[in-house]
Design a protein around this motif. Structure first.
Motif, short mmCIF file in Angstrom:
data_model
loop_
_atom_site.label_atom_id
_atom_site.label_comp_id
_atom_site.label_asym_id
_atom_site.label_seq_id
_atom_site.Cartn_x
_atom_site.Cartn_y
_atom_site.Cartn_z
N PRO A 52 -37.70 40.89 9.74
CA PRO A 52 -37.84 41.50 8.42
C PRO A 52 -39.10 42.34 8.26
O PRO A 52 -40.15 41.86 7.90
CB PRO A 52 -37.85 40.30 7.47
CG PRO A 52 -38.35 39.17 8.31
CD PRO A 52 -37.90 39.45 9.71
N ALA A 53 -38.96 43.61 8.57
CA ALA A 53 -40.06 44.56 8.41
C ALA A 53 -39.50 45.79 7.71
O ALA A 53 -38.59 46.44 8.21
CB ALA A 53 -40.63 44.95 9.77
N SER A 54 -40.02 46.08 6.54
CA SER A 54 -39.53 47.22 5.77
C SER A 54 -40.16 48.51 6.28
O SER A 54 -41.38 48.63 6.39
CB SER A 54 -39.87 47.03 4.29
OG SER A 54 -39.45 48.15 3.57
N CYS A 55 -39.33 49.49 6.58
CA CYS A 55 -39.80 50.79 7.06
C CYS A 55 -39.90 51.81 5.93
O CYS A 55 -40.42 52.88 6.10
CB CYS A 55 -38.86 51.32 8.14
SG CYS A 55 -38.80 50.28 9.60
N SER A 56 -39.37 51.46 4.77
CA SER A 56 -39.35 52.40 3.65
C SER A 56 -39.81 51.67 2.39
O SER A 56 -39.40 50.56 2.12
CB SER A 56 -37.95 52.95 3.43
OG SER A 56 -37.92 53.76 2.29
N ARG A 57 -40.64 52.36 1.61
CA ARG A 57 -41.08 51.77 0.35
C ARG A 57 -40.56 52.58 -0.83
O ARG A 57 -41.10 52.51 -1.90
CB ARG A 57 -42.60 51.70 0.31
CG ARG A 57 -43.14 50.79 1.39
CD ARG A 57 -44.61 50.55 1.28
NE ARG A 57 -45.37 51.74 0.95
CZ ARG A 57 -46.65 51.75 0.67
NH1 ARG A 57 -47.33 50.64 0.71
NH2 ARG A 57 -47.28 52.85 0.37
N VAL A 58 -39.50 53.33 -0.61
CA VAL A 58 -38.90 54.13 -1.69
C VAL A 58 -37.96 53.24 -2.48
O VAL A 58 -37.14 52.52 -1.93
CB VAL A 58 -38.11 55.33 -1.09
CG1 VAL A 58 -37.40 56.11 -2.18
CG2 VAL A 58 -39.04 56.23 -0.31
N PHE A 59 -38.08 53.27 -3.79
CA PHE A 59 -37.23 52.45 -4.63
C PHE A 59 -35.85 53.07 -4.71
O PHE A 59 -35.70 54.26 -5.01
CB PHE A 59 -37.86 52.30 -6.02
CG PHE A 59 -37.26 51.21 -6.83
CD1 PHE A 59 -37.26 49.90 -6.36
CD2 PHE A 59 -36.69 51.47 -8.06
CE1 PHE A 59 -36.70 48.88 -7.11
CE2 PHE A 59 -36.14 50.45 -8.81
CZ PHE A 59 -36.15 49.15 -8.34
N SER A 60 -34.82 52.29 -4.46
CA SER A 60 -33.45 52.80 -4.34
C SER A 60 -32.92 53.48 -5.59
O SER A 60 -32.05 54.34 -5.49
CB SER A 60 -32.51 51.66 -3.95
OG SER A 60 -32.82 51.22 -2.66
N THR A 61 -33.39 53.12 -6.77
CA THR A 61 -32.83 53.73 -7.97
C THR A 61 -33.20 55.20 -8.10
O THR A 61 -32.67 55.89 -8.96
CB THR A 61 -33.25 52.97 -9.25
OG1 THR A 61 -34.67 52.89 -9.28
CG2 THR A 61 -32.63 51.60 -9.29
N LEU A 62 -34.07 55.70 -7.24
CA LEU A 62 -34.36 57.13 -7.26
C LEU A 62 -33.16 57.94 -6.79
O LEU A 62 -33.14 59.15 -6.92
CB LEU A 62 -35.58 57.43 -6.36
CG LEU A 62 -36.89 56.79 -6.79
CD1 LEU A 62 -37.96 57.07 -5.75
CD2 LEU A 62 -37.32 57.32 -8.14
N ASN A 63 -32.17 57.27 -6.23
CA ASN A 63 -31.00 57.94 -5.68
C ASN A 63 -29.80 57.94 -6.61
O ASN A 63 -28.73 58.31 -6.23
CB ASN A 63 -30.61 57.27 -4.35
CG ASN A 63 -31.72 57.40 -3.34
OD1 ASN A 63 -32.11 58.49 -2.98
ND2 ASN A 63 -32.26 56.27 -2.91
N ILE A 64 -29.98 57.51 -7.83
CA ILE A 64 -28.88 57.48 -8.80
C ILE A 64 -28.89 58.80 -9.58
O ILE A 64 -29.92 59.23 -10.06
CB ILE A 64 -29.03 56.31 -9.79
CG1 ILE A 64 -28.96 54.99 -9.04
CG2 ILE A 64 -27.95 56.37 -10.86
CD1 ILE A 64 -29.24 53.79 -9.92
N VAL A 65 -27.73 59.41 -9.68
CA VAL A 65 -27.60 60.65 -10.46
C VAL A 65 -26.42 60.50 -11.43
O VAL A 65 -25.50 59.72 -11.18
CB VAL A 65 -27.38 61.90 -9.57
CG1 VAL A 65 -28.57 62.12 -8.67
CG2 VAL A 65 -26.12 61.77 -8.75
N TYR A 66 -26.49 61.22 -12.53
CA TYR A 66 -25.36 61.25 -13.45
C TYR A 66 -25.39 62.56 -14.21
O TYR A 66 -26.38 63.27 -14.24
CB TYR A 66 -25.37 60.04 -14.39
CG TYR A 66 -26.36 60.11 -15.53
CD1 TYR A 66 -25.93 60.46 -16.81
CD2 TYR A 66 -27.70 59.82 -15.34
CE1 TYR A 66 -26.83 60.52 -17.87
CE2 TYR A 66 -28.60 59.87 -16.39
CZ TYR A 66 -28.16 60.23 -17.65
OH TYR A 66 -29.04 60.29 -18.69
N ASN A 67 -24.29 62.87 -14.85
CA ASN A 67 -24.12 64.11 -15.59
C ASN A 67 -24.76 63.95 -16.97
O ASN A 67 -24.23 63.24 -17.83
CB ASN A 67 -22.62 64.41 -15.72
CG ASN A 67 -22.34 65.71 -16.42
OD1 ASN A 67 -23.23 66.30 -17.04
ND2 ASN A 67 -21.11 66.18 -16.33
#
Length: 100
Positions: free
Chosen positions: A41-56
């Protein structure tokens, strides 16, 4: 240009490497199919996943709780980011959280 999924196939199908980075969902699917892998368990990314949500935005304001009973599109059920997002949204929807 080769994609990460090409390397993941070499890790999972051919077991070519002693140690390799692997998407968590790919790891979980490999384990479900009996592959002899061990997670470090070693995280390579510290980007929060909700930055990838899009909507109209023309449809008005939207919060996770507003998604209950509605259709939500995702690129693939085997992509780690989509899996994290589904979990985050499901948890917030169940608890009735509303975010701005």
């Amino acid at each position: 240009m080769k994609t990460p999924s090409t390397a993941f196939k070499r890790v999972v199908r051919n077991l070519e490497f002693v140690c390799a980075e692997l998407a968590i969902v790919t790891f979980l699917m490999a384990k479900a199919h009996g592959k002899p892998l061990v997670l470090l368990p070693a995280s390579c990314s510290r980007v929060f996943s909700t930055l990838n949500i899009v909507y109209n935005i023309e449809r008005g304001p939207l919060a996770p709780a507003d998604l209950a009973g509605r259709r939500v599109g995702t690129r693939s059920y085997t992509v780690t980011t989509s899996t994290w997002l589904r979990g985050i949204l499901a948890k917030r929807t169940r608890r009735g959280h509303r975010t701005a």
